[in-house]
Design a protein around this motif. Structure first.
Motif, PDB file in Angstrom:
ATOM      1  N   GLU A  85    -144.703 -22.709   0.605  1.00 46.85           N
ATOM      2  CA  GLU A  85    -144.561 -23.113  -0.650  1.00 46.85           C
ATOM      3  C   GLU A  85    -145.775 -23.066  -1.540  1.00 46.85           C
ATOM      4  O   GLU A  85    -147.060 -23.427  -1.183  1.00 46.85           O
ATOM      5  CB  GLU A  85    -143.941 -24.452  -0.863  1.00 46.85           C
ATOM      6  N   GLY A  86    -145.579 -22.101  -2.736  1.00 52.09           N
ATOM      7  CA  GLY A  86    -146.899 -22.104  -3.618  1.00 52.09           C
ATOM      8  C   GLY A  86    -147.499 -20.784  -3.460  1.00 52.09           C
ATOM      9  O   GLY A  86    -148.160 -20.306  -4.410  1.00 52.09           O
ATOM     10  N   ASP A  87    -147.204 -19.949  -2.375  1.00 47.86           N
ATOM     11  CA  ASP A  87    -147.854 -18.709  -2.376  1.00 47.86           C
ATOM     12  C   ASP A  87    -147.319 -17.706  -3.416  1.00 47.86           C
ATOM     13  O   ASP A  87    -146.180 -17.797  -3.885  1.00 47.86           O
ATOM     14  CB  ASP A  87    -147.471 -18.260  -1.053  1.00 47.86           C
ATOM     15  N   GLU A  88    -148.266 -16.775  -3.727  1.00 49.27           N
ATOM     16  CA  GLU A  88    -147.571 -15.693  -4.639  1.00 49.27           C
ATOM     17  C   GLU A  88    -147.020 -14.474  -3.997  1.00 49.27           C
ATOM     18  O   GLU A  88    -147.479 -14.019  -2.881  1.00 49.27           O
ATOM     19  CB  GLU A  88    -148.583 -15.219  -5.590  1.00 49.27           C
ATOM     20  N   ILE A  89    -146.093 -13.803  -4.646  1.00 53.10           N
ATOM     21  CA  ILE A  89    -145.322 -12.816  -4.179  1.00 53.10           C
ATOM     22  C   ILE A  89    -145.031 -11.774  -5.042  1.00 53.10           C
ATOM     23  O   ILE A  89    -144.844 -12.209  -6.273  1.00 53.10           O
ATOM     24  CB  ILE A  89    -144.106 -13.184  -3.283  1.00 53.10           C
ATOM     25  N   ILE A  90    -145.188 -10.520  -5.091  1.00 50.33           N
ATOM     26  CA  ILE A  90    -144.910  -9.417  -5.982  1.00 50.33           C
ATOM     27  C   ILE A  90    -143.479  -9.108  -6.039  1.00 50.33           C
ATOM     28  O   ILE A  90    -142.860  -8.853  -4.976  1.00 50.33           O
ATOM     29  CB  ILE A  90    -145.724  -8.317  -5.667  1.00 50.33           C
ATOM     30  N   VAL A  91    -142.677  -9.104  -7.244  1.00 46.80           N
ATOM     31  CA  VAL A  91    -141.065  -8.864  -7.204  1.00 46.80           C
ATOM     32  C   VAL A  91    -141.422  -7.764  -8.187  1.00 46.80           C
ATOM     33  O   VAL A  91    -141.753  -7.898  -9.378  1.00 46.80           O
ATOM     34  CB  VAL A  91    -140.318  -9.861  -7.649  1.00 46.80           C
ATOM     35  N   SER A  92    -140.784  -6.671  -7.960  1.00 47.19           N
ATOM     36  CA  SER A  92    -140.251  -5.469  -8.924  1.00 47.19           C
ATOM     37  C   SER A  92    -139.493  -5.953 -10.071  1.00 47.19           C
ATOM     38  O   SER A  92    -138.468  -6.905  -9.892  1.00 47.19           O
ATOM     39  CB  SER A  92    -139.583  -4.361  -8.275  1.00 47.19           C
ATOM     40  N   ARG A  93    -139.468  -5.460 -11.266  1.00 41.97           N
ATOM     41  CA  ARG A  93    -138.766  -5.897 -12.457  1.00 41.97           C
ATOM     42  C   ARG A  93    -137.330  -5.192 -12.415  1.00 41.97           C
ATOM     43  O   ARG A  93    -136.447  -5.345 -13.245  1.00 41.97           O
ATOM     44  CB  ARG A  93    -139.348  -5.688 -13.689  1.00 41.97           C
ATOM     45  N   LYS A  94    -137.228  -4.223 -11.399  1.00 40.09           N
ATOM     46  CA  LYS A  94    -135.708  -3.363 -11.296  1.00 40.09           C
ATOM     47  C   LYS A  94    -135.360  -3.608 -10.183  1.00 40.09           C
ATOM     48  O   LYS A  94    -135.865  -3.752  -8.873  1.00 40.09           O
ATOM     49  CB  LYS A  94    -136.397  -1.922 -11.488  1.00 40.09           C
ATOM     50  N   ALA A  95    -133.940  -3.646 -10.395  1.00 45.74           N
ATOM     51  CA  ALA A  95    -133.114  -3.563  -8.760  1.00 45.74           C
ATOM     52  C   ALA A  95    -131.964  -2.598  -9.075  1.00 45.74           C
ATOM     53  O   ALA A  95    -131.670  -1.774 -10.005  1.00 45.74           O
ATOM     54  CB  ALA A  95    -132.461  -5.032  -9.041  1.00 45.74           C
ATOM     55  N   THR A  96    -131.637  -2.081  -7.805  1.00 37.42           N
ATOM     56  CA  THR A  96    -130.652  -1.168  -7.637  1.00 37.42           C
ATOM     57  C   THR A  96    -129.940  -1.024  -6.158  1.00 37.42           C
ATOM     58  O   THR A  96    -130.144  -1.934  -5.636  1.00 37.42           O
ATOM     59  CB  THR A  96    -131.577   0.298  -7.539  1.00 37.42           C
ATOM     60  N   GLY A  97    -128.895  -0.125  -5.970  1.00 35.96           N
ATOM     61  CA  GLY A  97    -128.512  -0.065  -4.786  1.00 35.96           C
ATOM     62  C   GLY A  97    -126.903   0.259  -4.957  1.00 35.96           C
ATOM     63  O   GLY A  97    -126.668   0.311  -5.786  1.00 35.96           O
ATOM     64  N   THR A  98    -126.219   0.358  -3.699  1.00 35.36           N
ATOM     65  CA  THR A  98    -124.874   1.042  -3.916  1.00 35.36           C
ATOM     66  C   THR A  98    -123.956  -0.128  -3.422  1.00 35.36           C
ATOM     67  O   THR A  98    -122.609  -0.159  -3.604  1.00 35.36           O
ATOM     68  CB  THR A  98    -124.525   2.059  -2.847  1.00 35.36           C
ATOM     69  N   LEU A  99    -124.132  -1.274  -2.845  1.00 34.61           N
ATOM     70  CA  LEU A  99    -123.277  -2.293  -2.521  1.00 34.61           C
ATOM     71  C   LEU A  99    -122.900  -3.206  -3.689  1.00 34.61           C
ATOM     72  O   LEU A  99    -123.229  -4.443  -3.635  1.00 34.61           O
ATOM     73  CB  LEU A  99    -123.941  -3.035  -1.394  1.00 34.61           C
ATOM     74  N   VAL A 100    -122.193  -2.564  -4.740  1.00 32.55           N
ATOM     75  CA  VAL A 100    -121.881  -3.382  -5.814  1.00 32.55           C
ATOM     76  C   VAL A 100    -120.500  -2.921  -6.205  1.00 32.55           C
ATOM     77  O   VAL A 100    -119.924  -2.030  -5.721  1.00 32.55           O
ATOM     78  CB  VAL A 100    -122.591  -3.072  -7.193  1.00 32.55           C
ATOM     79  N   ILE A 101    -119.640  -3.982  -6.509  1.00 33.77           N
ATOM     80  CA  ILE A 101    -118.196  -3.670  -6.628  1.00 33.77           C
ATOM     81  C   ILE A 101    -118.002  -2.926  -7.661  1.00 33.77           C
ATOM     82  O   ILE A 101    -116.822  -2.257  -7.852  1.00 33.77           O
ATOM     83  CB  ILE A 101    -117.481  -5.242  -6.719  1.00 33.77           C
ATOM     84  N   ASP A 102    -118.817  -2.659  -8.511  1.00 37.01           N
ATOM     85  CA  ASP A 102    -118.511  -1.549  -9.431  1.00 37.01           C
ATOM     86  C   ASP A 102    -118.477   0.110  -8.790  1.00 37.01           C
ATOM     87  O   ASP A 102    -117.830   0.879  -9.347  1.00 37.01           O
ATOM     88  CB  ASP A 102    -119.695  -1.182 -10.451  1.00 37.01           C
ATOM     89  N   ASN A 103    -118.883   0.048  -7.584  1.00 38.65           N
ATOM     90  CA  ASN A 103    -118.585   1.549  -6.869  1.00 38.65           C
ATOM     91  C   ASN A 103    -117.330   1.372  -6.013  1.00 38.65           C
ATOM     92  O   ASN A 103    -117.167   2.274  -5.212  1.00 38.65           O
ATOM     93  CB  ASN A 103    -119.839   1.630  -6.043  1.00 38.65           C
TER      94      ASN A 103
END
Length: 270
Positions: A85-103
């Motif tokens: 708890e409290g550690d820093e982590i880098i997270v991209s501001r973009k998400a992607t992928g094929t496992l979405v119900i829109d597909n």
């Protein structure tokens, strides 16, 4: 604007000696669809070391959640497994992928078939009200080697049905089917074997798979993806993708980005 944000670890949970999950803060500008993944990591020698991770949290939650294996020699997991708890982590501001119900085209039953940490994107999908509005029944099949590896079982069977937003949906439409291959358990066998034999459908009291009414998402080992794809194609199912919805999808971009080596119980870094 930077492509990444610095987030703080809020909690860490160790499921087994080989599996853990953690939550982080979420930048208000970060948006994603249920089932997508993003790049996360830590700085090593002042350079970002990044890997693709599915988002296990709901798209509307104010925190992010990730489900991971532990591997002592994994370039990133060897570091992530020691998060606190409290550690820093880098997270991209973009998400992607094929496992979405829109597909996926509209259908009657949605099957979410995952092994090991392949459960992660489906945790996001089953928290999304839109999933239950699109499909009458949502079947979550989670396969592992050992009973102890069936993470999130209590959340799925106890907490989710009491959730203020999706509780009513989950109680009446979600069917959870955990199965293992190496321990004694009330459900045993590989996911594809349970489908081929018909045992899955007998147990959940639904008709066997057919492309007119059923839709399928797959996430897990290369063996699972290969066998499930062959099985579905043989039954006349068509694979969907971005911009061309069809009857089944599987996550391929995440594995390609990480160049993961998958085992039966989950995803492993090389």
């Amino acid at each position: 604007m930077s492509k990444f944000s610095q987030e703080n670890v809020l909690s860490v949970h160790h499921w087994t000696d080989n599996l853990f999950s953690f939550t982080t803060t979420r930048n208000p500008s970060f948006c994603f669809r249920s089932g997508e993944f993003t790049m996360i990591g830590r700085k090593v020698d002042e350079k970002p070391l990044l890997r693709a991770y599915s988002l296990a949290s709901a798209h509307y939650e104010n925190r992010l959640e990730f489900f991971s294996i532990k591997r002592p020699d994994g370039p990133l997991t060897s570091r992530l497994q020691h998060l606190k708890e409290g550690d820093e982590i880098i997270v991209s501001r973009k998400a992607t992928g094929t496992l979405v119900i829109d597909n996926l085209e509209d259908g009657r039953n949605l099957y979410l078939i995952g092994t090991g940490t392949g459960l992660a994107p489906f945790l996001s999908v089953i928290k999304d009200p839109e999933t239950y509005l699109r499909f009458e029944n949502v079947v979550l099949l989670h396969g592992c080697r050992r009973v102890a590896e069936l993470a999130y079982g209590e959340m799925i069977t106890d907490k989710l049905p009491r959730d203020e937003l999706v509780g009513d949906f989950a109680r009446y439409q979600l069917i959870y089917y955990p199965t293992v291959t190496r321990d004694r358990f009330y459900n045993r066998g590989r996911a594809t074997d349970l489908i081929v034999s018909g045992k899955l459908f007998a147990d959940i009291e639904l008709p066997e798979l057919e492309p007119q009414h059923d839709r399928v998402m797959i996430c897990g080992s290369p063996g699972l993806v290969r066998d499930a794809r062959e099985l579905l194609v043989a039954k006349g199912f068509v694979e969907g993708n971005q911009g061309k919805p069809a009857q089944f999808v599987f996550e391929k971009e995440l594995a390609e980005r990480n160049r993961f080596v998958f085992g039966e119980g989950g995803a492993h870094e090389p």
